[in-house]
Design a protein around this motif. Structure first.
Motif, short mmCIF file in Angstrom:
data_model
loop_
_atom_site.label_atom_id
_atom_site.label_comp_id
_atom_site.label_asym_id
_atom_site.label_seq_id
_atom_site.Cartn_x
_atom_site.Cartn_y
_atom_site.Cartn_z
N TYR A 222 0.83 -1.21 0.00
CA TYR A 222 0.00 0.00 0.00
C TYR A 222 0.87 1.26 0.00
CZ TYR A 222 -3.51 3.42 1.46
OH TYR A 222 -4.34 4.54 1.53
N THR A 223 1.88 1.29 0.86
CA THR A 223 2.73 2.49 0.93
C THR A 223 3.56 2.65 -0.34
OG1 THR A 223 4.50 1.26 2.07
CG2 THR A 223 2.89 2.40 3.44
N ASP A 226 0.61 3.93 -2.98
CA ASP A 226 -0.22 5.06 -2.60
C ASP A 226 0.53 6.37 -2.83
OD1 ASP A 226 -2.71 6.07 -1.34
OD2 ASP A 226 -1.33 6.75 0.21
N TYR A 231 3.16 8.43 6.57
CA TYR A 231 2.31 7.39 7.13
C TYR A 231 2.58 7.18 8.61
CZ TYR A 231 1.68 6.31 2.21
OH TYR A 231 1.40 6.42 0.87
N VAL A 233 2.33 4.23 11.16
CA VAL A 233 2.32 2.78 10.97
C VAL A 233 2.04 2.07 12.29
CG1 VAL A 233 3.61 0.81 10.10
CG2 VAL A 233 4.00 3.08 9.11
N MET A 243 9.79 -0.57 3.95
CA MET A 243 9.03 0.58 3.46
C MET A 243 9.96 1.68 2.98
SD MET A 243 5.85 0.84 6.17
CE MET A 243 4.47 -0.33 6.09
N SER A 247 10.23 3.01 -0.76
CA SER A 247 9.76 4.40 -0.96
C SER A 247 10.66 5.37 -0.20
CB SER A 247 8.31 4.54 -0.48
OG SER A 247 7.45 3.60 -1.09
N LYS A 250 9.43 8.82 1.08
CA LYS A 250 8.30 8.92 2.00
C LYS A 250 8.77 8.81 3.45
CE LYS A 250 5.04 7.10 -1.42
NZ LYS A 250 4.02 6.08 -1.74
N PHE A 252 7.84 7.55 7.46
CA PHE A 252 7.05 6.55 8.19
C PHE A 252 7.22 6.77 9.69
CE2 PHE A 252 8.41 4.86 4.12
CZ PHE A 252 7.20 4.51 3.55
#
Length: 316
Positions: A222-223, A226, A231, A233, A243, A247, A250, A252
């Protein structure tokens, strides 16, 4: 004393010489994840254990996972770096107590989450993981009476998703069960642009706040896909490594287990270290050993789960 880099080099050399495969769960330390032949969640690791042509399976995870690998590949030597790497969820369901629980609910089929002992698996009709629990439960007729064990949070979530009223065993994962909705609300207020994603082993109030609920592998996927950039988590912090790799642009934020830290680690998962992995492969121990009768009986519900997952994949 050898450095981690030296140990990792030796591990890489030995696995080739011994035709060994290293399977690691997402909750392992980053160094072990990076040297593993395959990193995944419980369903993915079960599938790999069933498919491997290796002579030795080194399972960097916890005891029930290594047991599952031995059940699926009884002719392989299955090693676990630390035999004390257990699971609070599996421990919450002692086999003798569960046997009495089944006897108290005659006429019920048993759906067991894979986070349980081999002994509990022998008393099950089918196994499931968080990836396929809904699918497995829906494979039964709607009027079939079911027991779900051992995670009450996952069971309650699946009841809500399917409209079932499964009888739930009163067990939980301490890593997920201790995450509070108060802390989640605080993090959401502090980070209004971040999406909350949660594992279904979390308690209902946390799941009610989540924008996405899924297995460890599903959260990662999803991460990756998306468009959001931040996010919160709600699961074990080991998944953040994958993750961030998938990504790097991004951010987390792990929901912490308590006020004294910013992490949420499973102490059992983190018992496996690079040093223990090295010694495990070098000495080919500790080895997982199970009685043949247990293997044969426990294998049936696991194979049924894998067949259900395979069939659903073919349909899609």
């Amino acid at each position: 004393m050898q450095t981690n880099e030296e140990l990792l080099s030796q591990i890489d050399k030995m696995r080739k010489e011994k035709n060994a495969v290293i399977l690691a769960h997402y909750y392992q330390v980053p160094e072990i994840q990076d040297i593993a032949d395959f990193v995944g969640d419980s369903l993915q690791l079960s599938q790999k254990a069933a498919e491997t042509n290796a002579d030795i399976i080194v399972f960097a995870g916890v005891h029930f996972m290594a047991e599952t690998a031995k059940i699926l590949s009884p002719d392989k030597k299955v090693l676990l770096p630390d035999l004390e790497a257990g699971c609070s969820l599996a421990d919450s369901c002692p086999p003798d107590d569960f046997k009495r629980f089944i006897e108290a609910h005659p006429g019920h089929k048993v759906v067991s989450y894979i986070n349980c002992s081999a002994a509990v698996k022998t008393m099950s009709d089918v196994i499931c993981t968080s990836s396929n629990a809904k699918m497995v439960v829906e494979s039964f007729p709607q009027d079939e009476k079911l027991i779900f064990v051992p995670d009450k949070n996952l069971g309650a979530y699946i009841n809500g998703q399917t409209g079932r009223n499964m009888v739930l065993w009163d067990g939980s994962c301490h890593v997920h069960n201790q995450l509070s909705d108060e802390k989640v609300i605080q993090l959401k207020m502090q980070n209004p642009d971040a999406k909350l994603i949660a594992h279904p082993e979390c308690r209902g109030p946390v799941l009610a706040l989540a924008e996405f609920i899924g297995s460890t592998a599903a959260l990662l996927e999803y991460t990756r896909k998306d468009s959001c950039k931040r996010y919160i988590v709600a699961t074990e912090g080991g998944i953040i490594h994958q993750m961030q790799k998938a990504s790097p642009d991004k951010e987390f934020i792990v929901v912490p287990s308590d006020e004294t830290c910013s992490c949420n680690d499973c102490p059992y998962m983190k018992m496996n270290t690079v040093q223990k992995l090295y010694l495990c492969l070098k000495n080919e121990s500790p080895e997982i050993l199970l009685d043949t009768a247990v293997i044969e009986r426990a294998k049936e519900p696991i194979i049924r789960m894998l067949e259900i997952s395979k069939a659903a994949k073919l349909i899609r």
